[in-house]
Design an enzyme around this catalytic site. Structure first.
Site, short mmCIF file in Angstrom:
data_model
loop_
_atom_site.label_atom_id
_atom_site.label_comp_id
_atom_site.label_asym_id
_atom_site.label_seq_id
_atom_site.Cartn_x
_atom_site.Cartn_y
_atom_site.Cartn_z
N CYS A 67 0.83 -1.20 0.00
CA CYS A 67 0.00 0.00 0.00
C CYS A 67 0.87 1.25 0.00
CB CYS A 67 -0.95 -0.01 1.18
SG CYS A 67 -0.15 -0.24 2.80
N GLY A 124 10.16 -1.70 3.40
CA GLY A 124 10.86 -1.80 2.13
C GLY A 124 10.19 -1.01 1.03
#
Length: 335
Positions: free
Chosen positions: A151, A211
């Site tokens: 997201c 990440g």
């Protein structure tokens, strides 16, 4: 052609992917695999949502069938995804939303049951990642298992792409102030290697790794190695916000950046993915917003014409789930 979809895992994202599918006439969910809920409980969980509110359509258990808006959705209850017979109900495009099968090999077992393509609703260890509005045009039909990234990457990547194309990004740091997710704990508890992650999500602002920024380099190779970032998990049920601080190649005033972002939000290419606001908004104002990234014109600041902080909101549940559906529909047309 209406894209025939199957969903593996009826958790937060699985349920919201189903809601998102009902807003898109180009697809239809034909089956759901959920081994840990019976149909009655699935009906309850879909009907009532503490964040997004009560489902506005109809959802029923009719003789053991999961029926939404009058349409039957077949329910499997297989713990091993290799045993799901997707072909028996005509489901060809599968959303892997359990959070457990994140590699090409593990998610690829859906192909054994008749699936044609699989989209992992999370970053993958090895599957190609695609972000709508950023790199979906690079999709190749030979890729049977792909990832919709995270997201946060879906919020950050379109913003970074537009800024880089117009002004050039030399380097940057991202912080996402992120709503709590199901992996966190309501009260303090054990948490393996990441001790901070074991602290109560209700009581704390928790620094965490992410990440998402580095993943931008995978979907935008021109930015590979130029971005990294971190996360703060905060006691908020939904809606997160990206803070992107970048050094620009080309000098630009903050007003010029605002104009570029506003134009992008109104363009045919980006308007489905990028929003723009000059209102005095807060996080709850974006619950249910289906954009990937909503640029907050009044929240950003500039130190000088080469160094700026940009702020963009995202509903990390509904916005992301809508992109999962968009990606499925997109690859079905490419195939």
């Amino acid at each position: 052609m209406v894209v025939p979809i199957g969903i593996n895992g009826f958790g937060r994202i699985g349920r919201l992917v189903l809601r998102a599918s009902l807003e898109n006439p180009e697809c239809r969910v034909l089956a759901i695999n959920e081994p840990f809920m019976d149909v009655k409980y699935m009906v309850y969980m879909f009907k009532y949502d503490s964040t997004h509110g009560r489902f506005k359509g109809t959802v029923e258990d009719i003789n053991g069938e999961f029926v939404v808006n009058g349409n039957k959705i077949h329910v499997f209850a297989e713990k091993d995804p290799a045993n799901i017979k997707w072909s028996s109900v005509g489901a060809e495009y599968i959303v892997e939303s359990t959070g457990l099968f994140l590699s090409t090999e593990k998610a690829g077992v859906h192909l054994k049951g008749g699936a044609k393509k699989v989209v992992i609703s999370a970053p993958s260890t090895d599957a190609p990642m695609y972000v709508m509005g950023v790199n979906e045009e690079t999709y190749e039909s030979s890729h049977d298992v792909i990832s919709n990234a995270s997201c946060t990457t879906n919020c950050l990547a379109p913003l970074a792409k537009i800024i880089h194309e117009n002004f050039g990004i030399v380097e940057g740091l991202m912080t996402t102030v992120h709503a709590i997710t199901a992996t966190q704990k309501t009260v303090d508890g054990p948490s393996g290697k990441d001790w901070r992650a074991g602290r109560s999500a209700l009581s704390n602002i928790i620094p965490a790794s992410t990440g998402a920024a580095k993943a931008v380099g995978k979907v935008l190779p021109a930015l590979n190695g130029k971005l990294t970032g971190m996360s703060f998990r905060v006691p908020n049920c939904d809606v997160s916000v990206v803070d992107l601080t970048v050094r620009l190649e080309k000098k630009a005033t903050y007003e010029e950046i605002k104009k570029v972002m506003k134009a992008a939000s109104e363009s045919d290419k980006y308007k489905r993915y990028i929003g723009y606001t000059e209102d005095e908004v807060v996080s709850t104002d974006f619950i249910g917003d289906t954009h990937s990234s909503i640029f907050d014109a009044h929240a950003g600041i500039a130190l000088n014409d080469n160094f700026v902080k940009l702020v963009s909101w995202y509903d990390n549940e509904m916005g992301y789930s809508t992109r999962v559906i968009d990606l499925l529909v997109y690859i079905s047309k490419k195939n």
